[in-house]
Design a protein around this motif. Structure first.
Motif, PDB file in Angstrom:
ATOM      1  N   THR A 154       2.863   4.648   0.082  1.00 12.56           N
ATOM      2  CA  THR A 154       2.514   6.032   1.134  1.00 12.56           C
ATOM      3  C   THR A 154       3.705   6.028   2.560  1.00 12.56           C
ATOM      4  O   THR A 154       4.420   7.217   2.655  1.00 12.56           O
ATOM      5  CB  THR A 154       0.928   5.505   2.142  1.00 12.56           C
ATOM      6  OG1 THR A 154       0.241   5.246   1.120  1.00 12.56           O
ATOM      7  CG2 THR A 154       0.839   6.316   3.139  1.00 12.56           C
ATOM      8  N   GLU A 155       4.483   4.574   2.998  1.00  8.87           N
ATOM      9  CA  GLU A 155       5.038   4.736   3.733  1.00  8.87           C
ATOM     10  C   GLU A 155       6.052   5.818   3.500  1.00  8.87           C
ATOM     11  O   GLU A 155       6.565   6.312   4.129  1.00  8.87           O
ATOM     12  CB  GLU A 155       5.510   3.437   4.886  1.00  8.87           C
ATOM     13  CG  GLU A 155       6.710   3.379   5.296  1.00  8.87           C
ATOM     14  CD  GLU A 155       6.076   4.299   7.254  1.00  8.87           C
ATOM     15  OE1 GLU A 155       7.166   4.391   7.958  1.00  8.87           O
ATOM     16  OE2 GLU A 155       5.235   4.276   7.071  1.00  8.87           O
ATOM     17  N   ARG A 156       6.445   5.526   2.036  1.00 10.70           N
ATOM     18  CA  ARG A 156       8.193   5.818   1.976  1.00 10.70           C
ATOM     19  C   ARG A 156       7.974   8.071   1.583  1.00 10.70           C
ATOM     20  O   ARG A 156       8.902   8.216   1.587  1.00 10.70           O
ATOM     21  CB  ARG A 156       8.353   5.281   0.329  1.00 10.70           C
ATOM     22  CG  ARG A 156       9.102   3.901   0.396  1.00 10.70           C
ATOM     23  CD  ARG A 156      10.277   3.887   1.799  1.00 10.70           C
ATOM     24  NE  ARG A 156      11.293   4.439   0.635  1.00 10.70           N
ATOM     25  CZ  ARG A 156      13.051   5.074   1.185  1.00 10.70           C
ATOM     26  NH1 ARG A 156      12.597   4.873   2.445  1.00 10.70           N
ATOM     27  NH2 ARG A 156      13.698   4.892   0.595  1.00 10.70           N
ATOM     28  N   ALA A 157       6.663   7.805   1.238  1.00 11.34           N
ATOM     29  CA  ALA A 157       6.262   8.957   0.782  1.00 11.34           C
ATOM     30  C   ALA A 157       6.647   9.912   2.433  1.00 11.34           C
ATOM     31  O   ALA A 157       6.697  11.171   2.879  1.00 11.34           O
ATOM     32  CB  ALA A 157       5.336   9.182   0.239  1.00 11.34           C
ATOM     33  N   THR A 169       7.703 -10.604  -0.550  1.00 12.37           N
ATOM     34  CA  THR A 169       8.448 -10.513   1.310  1.00 12.37           C
ATOM     35  C   THR A 169       8.562  -9.580   1.263  1.00 12.37           C
ATOM     36  O   THR A 169       8.062  -8.190   0.414  1.00 12.37           O
ATOM     37  CB  THR A 169       9.770 -10.878   0.776  1.00 12.37           C
ATOM     38  OG1 THR A 169      10.575  -9.636  -0.149  1.00 12.37           O
ATOM     39  CG2 THR A 169      10.138 -12.339   0.738  1.00 12.37           C
ATOM     40  N   ASN A 170       8.157  -9.276   3.018  1.00 10.79           N
ATOM     41  CA  ASN A 170       7.830  -7.781   3.706  1.00 10.79           C
ATOM     42  C   ASN A 170       9.264  -6.989   3.562  1.00 10.79           C
ATOM     43  O   ASN A 170      10.762  -7.154   4.105  1.00 10.79           O
ATOM     44  CB  ASN A 170       7.526  -7.591   4.650  1.00 10.79           C
ATOM     45  CG  ASN A 170       7.476  -5.978   5.533  1.00 10.79           C
ATOM     46  OD1 ASN A 170       6.336  -5.701   4.591  1.00 10.79           O
ATOM     47  ND2 ASN A 170       7.279  -6.247   6.330  1.00 10.79           N
ATOM     48  N   PRO A 171       9.362  -6.157   2.767  1.00  9.44           N
ATOM     49  CA  PRO A 171      10.812  -5.292   2.293  1.00  9.44           C
ATOM     50  C   PRO A 171      11.300  -3.900   3.648  1.00  9.44           C
ATOM     51  O   PRO A 171      10.727  -3.530   4.435  1.00  9.44           O
ATOM     52  CB  PRO A 171      10.162  -4.220   1.642  1.00  9.44           C
ATOM     53  CG  PRO A 171       9.203  -3.783   1.272  1.00  9.44           C
ATOM     54  CD  PRO A 171       8.311  -4.800   1.608  1.00  9.44           C
ATOM     55  N   GLY A 172      12.449  -5.234   4.011  1.00  9.87           N
ATOM     56  CA  GLY A 172      13.679  -3.516   4.713  1.00  9.87           C
ATOM     57  C   GLY A 172      12.872  -4.597   6.399  1.00  9.87           C
ATOM     58  O   GLY A 172      12.729  -3.964   7.644  1.00  9.87           O
ATOM     59  N   GLY A 173      11.620  -4.930   6.393  1.00 18.47           N
ATOM     60  CA  GLY A 173      11.486  -5.812   7.774  1.00 18.47           C
ATOM     61  C   GLY A 173      10.302  -5.355   8.265  1.00 18.47           C
ATOM     62  O   GLY A 173       9.887  -5.143   9.358  1.00 18.47           O
ATOM     63  N   ARG A 174      10.287  -4.159   7.344  1.00 17.20           N
ATOM     64  CA  ARG A 174       8.806  -2.975   7.809  1.00 17.20           C
ATOM     65  C   ARG A 174       7.352  -3.694   7.540  1.00 17.20           C
ATOM     66  O   ARG A 174       6.846  -4.448   6.864  1.00 17.20           O
ATOM     67  CB  ARG A 174       8.892  -1.553   6.974  1.00 17.20           C
ATOM     68  CG  ARG A 174      10.180  -0.870   7.234  1.00 17.20           C
ATOM     69  CD  ARG A 174      10.140   0.546   6.736  1.00 17.20           C
ATOM     70  NE  ARG A 174      10.374   0.203   4.746  1.00 17.20           N
ATOM     71  CZ  ARG A 174      10.617   0.256   4.191  1.00 17.20           C
ATOM     72  NH1 ARG A 174      12.192   0.413   4.933  1.00 17.20           N
ATOM     73  NH2 ARG A 174      11.045   0.321   3.282  1.00 17.20           N
TER      74      ARG A 174
END
Length: 705
Positions: A642-645, A700-705
């Motif tokens: 959702t965030e990437r889109a 892990t949480n990708p990219g610190g997001r």
């Protein structure tokens, strides 16, 4: 009079000759990209500015509402307001509304919106098949018969002479045709073709009405004249009477609607019908690079028989055009062979992604195919690659709910006196915010599609403000109304998917011509030399849509792992520089030795049964086998998607489909190699999204997001 020199500025010698030709019969043979619309509109404006005709006495007709709308817009900009620029049917409808009560003594019968139902009733009464495909074929054949000026009585004999294939025995079709007409007349409704038939009959049979009409309209212009049908020509003759103040514009090389009754012989025989015709050729191509132009000339130059050649006579024989490129050099055309259609589609998606990465807008790229059924694979492949797209021929832009709501809100704001309150772009965005436009695009799905529609309206305001000095909300609403009437929507960002027929009259920076194999182009049912040459002209139309780049591709088999049984289109044999005798021999040796790449049969990772359904292959298991998805991981994947889109301003499914996310959650790939083996994770997506997905899988949480 002072504006006359301005109308000639920037025109080449041939365009200038067409613009300034005297009133009377003028035939402009205009190749693709040669400035046809500019020449037509400047000619009309020239006649008006010189006082040779008043705008209200000019009737310009073309074949699409969009083209007519563009013509009206250009004429307004040239100071030729009042010229009627319409389609044949729209012009006839307007004239019928005026003359019908006077001639018939009744209100004009309404246009039916139930033609399919009426044909179904006719077939049912004759105890014939009424399934959807059969009725559609009958309706199409009725349209063709009317365009060809055939009555039910004349249909069987005429089609026998022409060798035309009928969806049912000709006598049975004639009975359906006759029954359909009786049902329609009993209901006191008209179909689309009746508009032309009735206005022609009224003008032919009523001298007083004809004289009144011809006193109103004295000068005629017909665009795309190679596409006229016998019925449209009959209407044109009725409009003209014995006069010859007619300008026709066309290109026999772009005749692609013979199946609908169109014939180029009206164009090629025009100098013969009007012996004093001034014939002008436009061959300077300002649209495409010399490389694209050369390819187009080679496509059409290999024709065995060009439309209009042969028995037309000396005056009509010289209608061929050879384009001459005027732009700087560009890249050479690309030719690409693939083992199967899936790989062909993925190759197109990879090329699109690279071009987009180099700054080419998605809206300046198009994938063209011969039949609409080919679009499904490209829709799926582009979605999997995260590439936004739009299918030309889908839901009309101005019919969308959000667009209708927006236009209502904008019209209301203009009527309430907000037209002069601030700059147009800001004011439009303020109004659109009331119906859902936000500064940032939503995450995906239907909400994003709605946002894209509203944003396209906002960007149109930017465009209008840059073109029209002191444009206000009232002027903007008028522009929207004109575009809605002409079905001329603003640009929505995304790669266009379209059939070759639907692409006529349009252009893009980059064109992908796909599926170029025997049986598809030329189409399998193209019987006889004339039908095959029309298929060649379709390819020519496709090539000439490209401004800078063109890629032509084909696949040796339909499905993955299939045998290499298909041959590329015969039209490509003289075009592809790699098609040398040595290369051909090597390809044939590979085929004989079984050297084609085969994709192994997929099996369920749980029960080992073979997998044949696409969704099952993606998941790697049968639909009946239980899912072992990590629900926590699946929830994280969905949130990440959702965030990437949202960041990419694309629907969520173009990042990864639901099935692909479920497959990842079930199989938990721990490195790039295992992730790449999941269906739906191609090379492009692996590079773009792989690191994030693997971080999620590894907890892990990708990219610190």
């Amino acid at each position: 009079m002072t504006d006359q020199p301005r109308l000639l500025e920037g025109l080449d010698p041939q365009q200038r000759a067409a613009v300034t030709a005297p009133r009377g019969p003028v035939c402009v043979l205009a190749g693709a990209g040669t400035g046809k619309t500019r020449t037509i509109t400047h000619r009309i404006a020239w006649l008006v500015r010189r006082g040779l005709v008043v705008p209200q006495q000019v009737l310009a007709v073309t074949f699409t509402a969009r083209a007519a709308g563009e013509m009206r817009t250009r004429l307004r900009g040239l100071g030729a307001d009042g010229v009627q620029a319409q389609t044949f049917h729209a012009a006839a409808f307007r004239q019928l509304r005026y003359f019908w009560p006077r001639v018939v003594g009744d209100e004009l019968w309404p246009l039916t919106e139930q033609k399919f139902r009426l044909v179904t009733q006719a077939a049912g009464r004759l105890r014939m098949s009424t399934d959807q495909d059969s009725v559609r074929d009958l309706a199409t054949e009725i349209e063709w018969a009317k365009a060809a000026l055939l009555t039910p009585e004349r249909y069987p004999a005429a089609t026998a002479v022409q060798g035309r294939e009928c969806p049912v025995p000709p006598e049975r079709f004639a009975a359906v045709f006759e029954t359909y007409e009786k049902i329609k007349n009993s209901a006191r409704v008209l179909d689309f073709d009746d508009l032309l038939l009735h206005i022609a009959a009224i003008l032919e049979e009523n001298t007083e009405v004809a004289e009144q009409f011809r006193a109103q309209y004295r000068s005629f212009v017909v665009d795309e004249y190679q596409d006229v049908t016998p019925l449209q020509q009959r209407v044109l003759d009725a409009w003209l009477g014995q006069r010859d103040d007619l300008t026709v514009v066309g290109d026999a090389n772009q005749t692609i609607y013979s199946f609908a009754g169109a014939s180029p012989h009206w164009l090629t025989d025009f100098p013969r019908r009007y012996p004093h015709t001034e014939v002008i050729k436009l061959e300077r191509d300002y649209r495409s690079t010399p490389q694209v132009v050369t390819l187009a000339n080679r496509v059409i130059g290999a024709a065995e028989r060009k439309p209009g050649d042969g028995d037309s006579g000396g005056d009509a024989a010289d209608t061929g055009l050879t384009l001459v490129g005027q732009l700087p050099d560009g890249p050479e055309p690309e030719f690409a062979a693939h083992d199967d259609e899936v790989e062909e589609a993925r190759g197109v998606a990879r090329r699109i992604a690279r071009l987009a990465g180099n700054g080419v807008p998605f809206s300046e790229m198009v994938v063209l195919y011969r039949v609409n059924a080919q679009s499904e694979l490209y829709e799926q492949t582009l979605a999997e690659a995260g590439i936004p797209y739009q299918v030309r021929g889908g839901e009309r832009f101005f019919a969308r709910t959000e667009v209708r709501q927006a236009m209502t809100a904008l019209r209301t704001a203009a009527n309430r006196g907000r037209a002069g309150q601030g700059e147009l772009p800001g004011l439009v965005r303020e109004v659109l915010s009331e119906v859902g436009l936000t500064e940032r695009a939503p995450s995906g799905g239907a909400a994003l599609e709605r946002w894209q529609s509203l944003n396209a309206l906002a960007e149109l305001a930017d465009e209008l403000a840059g073109q029209v000095e002191r444009a206000d909300l009232t002027r903007y609403v008028a522009e929207l109304d004109a575009r809605a009437s002409a079905q001329h929507p603003p640009t929505v960002e995304g790669v266009t998917l379209a059939s070759l027929h639907a692409a006529k009259g349009l252009e893009w920076d980059t064109v992908f011509l796909v599926g170029l194999v025997e049986g598809t182009l030329p189409i399998q049912h193209a019987d006889g030399a004339e039908a095959v040459e029309e298929e060649r002209r379709l390819l020519y139309v496709g090539v000439t849509r490209a401004r800078q780049r063109i890629r032509l591709s084909w696949a040796a088999s339909r499905g993955q792992g299939g045998g290499r049984k298909r041959r590329r289109s015969r039209f490509l044999r003289e075009l592809d520089p790699s098609e040398t005798p040595a290369a051909t021999a090597k390809s044939k040796r590979r085929e004989r030795s079984g050297g084609s790449r085969r994709v192994p049969q997929a099996h369920c990772r749980i029960c080992s049964a073979p997998l044949n359904v696409g969704a099952d292959v993606k998941l790697g298991r049968c639909s009946d086998c239980p899912s072992d998805a990590d629900q926590e991981l699946l929830s994280k994947l969905r949130g990440w998607r959702t965030e990437r889109a949202r960041q990419l301003r694309v629907p969520a499914y173009v990042v990864f489909s639901d099935v692909t996310l479920l497959a990842i959650a079930e199989q938990r790939p721990d490195d790039s190699e295992s992730l790449s083996r999941i269906s739906g994770v191609g090379e492009t997506k692996l590079e773009r999204f792989g690191p994030d997905v693997l971080e999620l899988v590894n907890g892990t949480n990708p990219g610190g997001r």
